[in-house]
Design a protein around this motif. Structure first.
Motif, PDB file in Angstrom:
ATOM      1  N   SER A   1       0.770  -1.564  -0.031  1.00 56.02           N
ATOM      2  CA  SER A   1      -0.218  -0.113  -0.193  1.00 56.02           C
ATOM      3  C   SER A   1       1.016   1.994  -0.901  1.00 56.02           C
ATOM      4  O   SER A   1       2.163   1.202  -0.448  1.00 56.02           O
ATOM      5  CB  SER A   1      -0.897   0.113   1.169  1.00 56.02           C
ATOM      6  N   SER A   2       0.278   2.065  -0.657  1.00 51.13           N
ATOM      7  CA  SER A   2       1.153   3.524  -0.309  1.00 51.13           C
ATOM      8  C   SER A   2       0.637   4.486  -0.426  1.00 51.13           C
ATOM      9  O   SER A   2      -1.049   4.422  -0.492  1.00 51.13           O
ATOM     10  CB  SER A   2       2.310   4.129  -1.740  1.00 51.13           C
ATOM     11  N   LEU A   3       0.260   6.181   0.258  1.00 52.36           N
ATOM     12  CA  LEU A   3      -0.407   7.437  -0.060  1.00 52.36           C
ATOM     13  C   LEU A   3      -0.153   7.536  -1.664  1.00 52.36           C
ATOM     14  O   LEU A   3       1.302   7.709  -1.997  1.00 52.36           O
ATOM     15  CB  LEU A   3       0.733   8.405   0.995  1.00 52.36           C
ATOM     16  N   ASP A   4      -1.182   7.981  -2.175  1.00 48.57           N
ATOM     17  CA  ASP A   4      -0.542   8.173  -3.642  1.00 48.57           C
ATOM     18  C   ASP A   4      -2.055   9.111  -3.432  1.00 48.57           C
ATOM     19  O   ASP A   4      -2.396   9.646  -4.804  1.00 48.57           O
ATOM     20  CB  ASP A   4      -1.522   6.549  -4.840  1.00 48.57           C
ATOM     21  N   ARG A   5      -1.545  10.645  -2.776  1.00 45.96           N
ATOM     22  CA  ARG A   5      -1.952  12.082  -3.624  1.00 45.96           C
ATOM     23  C   ARG A   5      -0.933  12.971  -4.223  1.00 45.96           C
ATOM     24  O   ARG A   5       0.021  13.241  -3.984  1.00 45.96           O
ATOM     25  CB  ARG A   5      -2.075  12.949  -1.949  1.00 45.96           C
ATOM     26  N   GLY A   6      -0.973  12.243  -5.730  1.00 48.01           N
ATOM     27  CA  GLY A   6      -1.001  13.351  -6.663  1.00 48.01           C
ATOM     28  C   GLY A   6       1.105  12.826  -7.145  1.00 48.01           C
ATOM     29  O   GLY A   6       0.866  13.492  -8.013  1.00 48.01           O
ATOM     30  N   SER A   7       1.836  12.090  -6.216  1.00 45.02           N
ATOM     31  CA  SER A   7       2.521  12.008  -6.579  1.00 45.02           C
ATOM     32  C   SER A   7       3.169  10.314  -6.567  1.00 45.02           C
ATOM     33  O   SER A   7       2.706   9.546  -5.810  1.00 45.02           O
ATOM     34  CB  SER A   7       3.390  12.367  -5.946  1.00 45.02           C
ATOM     35  N   SER A   8       3.715   9.385  -7.687  1.00 48.08           N
ATOM     36  CA  SER A   8       3.747   8.052  -8.113  1.00 48.08           C
ATOM     37  C   SER A   8       4.761   8.127  -7.675  1.00 48.08           C
ATOM     38  O   SER A   8       5.584   7.094  -7.438  1.00 48.08           O
ATOM     39  CB  SER A   8       4.185   7.932  -9.172  1.00 48.08           C
ATOM     40  N   GLY A   9       5.746   8.771  -6.551  1.00 49.81           N
ATOM     41  CA  GLY A   9       7.189   8.503  -6.017  1.00 49.81           C
ATOM     42  C   GLY A   9       7.162   8.341  -5.035  1.00 49.81           C
ATOM     43  O   GLY A   9       8.190   7.808  -4.306  1.00 49.81           O
ATOM     44  N   ASN A  10       6.053   8.334  -4.409  1.00 49.92           N
ATOM     45  CA  ASN A  10       5.659   7.622  -2.708  1.00 49.92           C
ATOM     46  C   ASN A  10       6.459   5.888  -2.892  1.00 49.92           C
ATOM     47  O   ASN A  10       6.142   5.879  -3.121  1.00 49.92           O
ATOM     48  CB  ASN A  10       4.022   7.986  -2.326  1.00 49.92           C
ATOM     49  N   THR A  11       6.171   6.429  -1.589  1.00 52.63           N
ATOM     50  CA  THR A  11       7.101   5.006  -1.070  1.00 52.63           C
ATOM     51  C   THR A  11       5.945   3.895  -0.826  1.00 52.63           C
ATOM     52  O   THR A  11       4.751   3.951  -0.756  1.00 52.63           O
ATOM     53  CB  THR A  11       7.527   4.685  -0.191  1.00 52.63           C
ATOM     54  N   ILE A  12       6.286   2.273  -1.588  1.00 51.42           N
ATOM     55  CA  ILE A  12       5.110   1.194  -1.453  1.00 51.42           C
ATOM     56  C   ILE A  12       5.749  -0.004  -0.476  1.00 51.42           C
ATOM     57  O   ILE A  12       6.729   0.374  -0.519  1.00 51.42           O
ATOM     58  CB  ILE A  12       4.807   0.850  -2.802  1.00 51.42           C
ATOM     59  N   TYR A  13       4.883   0.175   0.676  1.00 48.30           N
ATOM     60  CA  TYR A  13       5.236  -0.812   1.569  1.00 48.30           C
ATOM     61  C   TYR A  13       4.322  -1.638   1.821  1.00 48.30           C
ATOM     62  O   TYR A  13       2.817  -2.301   0.826  1.00 48.30           O
ATOM     63  CB  TYR A  13       4.898   0.184   3.183  1.00 48.30           C
ATOM     64  N   PHE A  14       4.911  -2.471   1.754  1.00 49.40           N
ATOM     65  CA  PHE A  14       4.796  -4.852   1.170  1.00 49.40           C
ATOM     66  C   PHE A  14       4.571  -5.306   2.664  1.00 49.40           C
ATOM     67  O   PHE A  14       5.262  -5.283   3.340  1.00 49.40           O
ATOM     68  CB  PHE A  14       5.951  -4.794   0.554  1.00 49.40           C
ATOM     69  N   GLY A  15       3.569  -6.007   3.164  1.00 45.78           N
ATOM     70  CA  GLY A  15       3.237  -6.883   3.218  1.00 45.78           C
ATOM     71  C   GLY A  15       3.936  -8.006   3.432  1.00 45.78           C
ATOM     72  O   GLY A  15       4.775  -8.016   2.921  1.00 45.78           O
ATOM     73  N   GLU A  16       4.102  -8.941   4.095  1.00 42.03           N
ATOM     74  CA  GLU A  16       5.250 -10.391   4.725  1.00 42.03           C
ATOM     75  C   GLU A  16       4.131 -11.270   3.420  1.00 42.03           C
ATOM     76  O   GLU A  16       5.357 -12.110   3.615  1.00 42.03           O
ATOM     77  CB  GLU A  16       5.619 -10.516   5.585  1.00 42.03           C
ATOM     78  N   GLY A  17       3.605 -11.068   3.409  1.00 35.31           N
ATOM     79  CA  GLY A  17       3.283 -12.059   2.267  1.00 35.31           C
ATOM     80  C   GLY A  17       2.131 -13.491   2.522  1.00 35.31           C
ATOM     81  O   GLY A  17       2.301 -13.567   3.952  1.00 35.31           O
ATOM     82  N   SER A  18       1.292 -14.119   1.738  1.00 34.73           N
ATOM     83  CA  SER A  18       0.550 -14.943   1.991  1.00 34.73           C
ATOM     84  C   SER A  18       1.652 -16.388   1.084  1.00 34.73           C
ATOM     85  O   SER A  18       1.571 -16.237   0.068  1.00 34.73           O
ATOM     86  CB  SER A  18      -0.647 -14.747   1.531  1.00 34.73           C
ATOM     87  N   TRP A  19       1.746 -17.383   1.784  1.00 33.07           N
ATOM     88  CA  TRP A  19       2.324 -18.194   1.588  1.00 33.07           C
ATOM     89  C   TRP A  19       1.585 -19.417   0.361  1.00 33.07           C
ATOM     90  O   TRP A  19       1.457 -20.354   1.250  1.00 33.07           O
ATOM     91  CB  TRP A  19       3.651 -18.921   1.887  1.00 33.07           C
ATOM     92  N   LEU A  20       1.375 -19.568  -0.454  1.00 30.26           N
ATOM     93  CA  LEU A  20      -0.071 -20.462  -0.905  1.00 30.26           C
ATOM     94  C   LEU A  20       0.699 -21.799  -1.711  1.00 30.26           C
ATOM     95  O   LEU A  20       1.733 -21.750  -2.652  1.00 30.26           O
ATOM     96  CB  LEU A  20      -0.767 -19.485  -1.901  1.00 30.26           C
ATOM     97  N   THR A  21       0.579 -22.749  -0.937  1.00 29.08           N
ATOM     98  CA  THR A  21       1.329 -24.116  -1.650  1.00 29.08           C
ATOM     99  C   THR A  21      -0.234 -25.128  -2.082  1.00 29.08           C
ATOM    100  O   THR A  21      -0.842 -25.195  -1.604  1.00 29.08           O
ATOM    101  CB  THR A  21       1.624 -24.607  -0.588  1.00 29.08           C
ATOM    102  N   VAL A  22       0.226 -25.149  -3.969  1.00 30.42           N
ATOM    103  CA  VAL A  22      -0.809 -25.735  -4.244  1.00 30.42           C
ATOM    104  C   VAL A  22      -0.846 -27.265  -4.834  1.00 30.42           C
ATOM    105  O   VAL A  22       0.229 -27.681  -5.182  1.00 30.42           O
ATOM    106  CB  VAL A  22      -2.103 -25.732  -6.036  1.00 30.42           C
ATOM    107  N   VAL A  23      -1.625 -28.197  -3.652  1.00 31.05           N
ATOM    108  CA  VAL A  23      -1.142 -29.789  -3.495  1.00 31.05           C
ATOM    109  C   VAL A  23      -2.712 -30.623  -4.741  1.00 31.05           C
ATOM    110  O   VAL A  23      -3.366 -30.133  -4.482  1.00 31.05           O
ATOM    111  CB  VAL A  23      -0.919 -30.198  -2.724  1.00 31.05           C
TER     112      VAL A  23
END
Lengths: 116, 116
Positions: free
Chosen positions: A94-116
């Motif tokens: 997610s990021s603050l996106d008020r008028g500038s695409s230079g804002n930092t995008i912050y990532f979560g730790e992810g969801s590991w999906l395994t399909v067996v």
């Protein structure tokens, strides 16, 4: 919370089942992204939400993939009829996106999906 | 459209030695440039970004990168690495014009293994 929160952190599912992955962005962030990270494919953009605008779905690999964002906050990524090639880490950001695409995008730790 | 190439998929380096990770990009429009780090089993964390101004950008953990417009490069450097710098590093670009799209496009990543 202080960061982007994702659940579940790990999910093992049988081929053909549907799965839902949840993302809670940083409070106040208007932009939300889903990416997929898999061996040999690197980091792939899936979908982008910005406020009330129509989402950019250009990265969704097939019609089995869909995402929604309710109330401009929490997002759910749904994969229907899972296939083994869907096995990957699904990252939300997610990021603050008020008028500038230079804002930092912050990532979560992810969801590991395994399909067996 | 834009693309990012990280020329080295793996870089082994001894502790306290310098390291340089190479990144080249291609884009038909002006872009912002980013380096992210991913420690084992974690999400992505921003190291540094270039938006404008001085072409030498300093980031966290002693890393720096230099934007070279003529060579369309944004190489990452650290003069002396630690064991804790073992991670995967991703270069990314984002178009300056939000009207042209707002996603990050990533390179394939460079795995850095710091040896004692």
């Amino acid at each position: 919370g202080a960061g982007v929160s994702q659940s579940p952190s790990n999910k093992v599912t049988e081929k053909g089942k549907d799965v839902e992955l949840r993302c809670d962005p940083i409070s106040g962030h208007t932009a939300l992204y889903w990416y997929r990270q898999s061996l040999g494919q690197g980091l792939e953009f899936l979908i982008y939400f910005q406020g009330n605008s129509a989402p950019d779905k250009s990265g969704l690999p097939s019609d089995r993939f869909s995402a929604e964002r309710t109330g401009g906050s929490v997002s759910t990524l749904t994969i229907q009829r899972t296939q083994q090639e869907d096995s990957a880490v699904y990252l939300c950001a997610s990021s603050l996106d008020r008028g500038s695409s230079g804002n930092t995008i912050y990532f979560g730790e992810g969801s590991w999906l395994t399909v067996v | 459209a834009q693309s990012v190439t990280q020329l080295d998929s793996q870089v082994p380096v001894f502790e306290e030695a310098p390291v340089e990770l190479r990144c080249n990009y291609s884009s038909s429009v002006s872009v912002y440039l980013f380096w992210y780090v991913q420690y084992p089993n974690q999400g992505l964390q921003l190291l540094l970004k270039y938006l404008s101004g001085s072409t030498l950008v300093k980031g966290i953990n002693g890393f720096e990168a230099e934007f070279n417009k003529s060579q369309t490069s944004f190489h990452l450097r650290k003069p002396s690495v630690h064991i804790s710098d073992t991670a995967e590093y991703f270069c990314a670009v984002r178009m300056r014009s939000k009207a042209a799209g707002n996603k990050l496009t990533f390179g394939g990543g460079t795995r850095v293994l710091v040896k004692p």
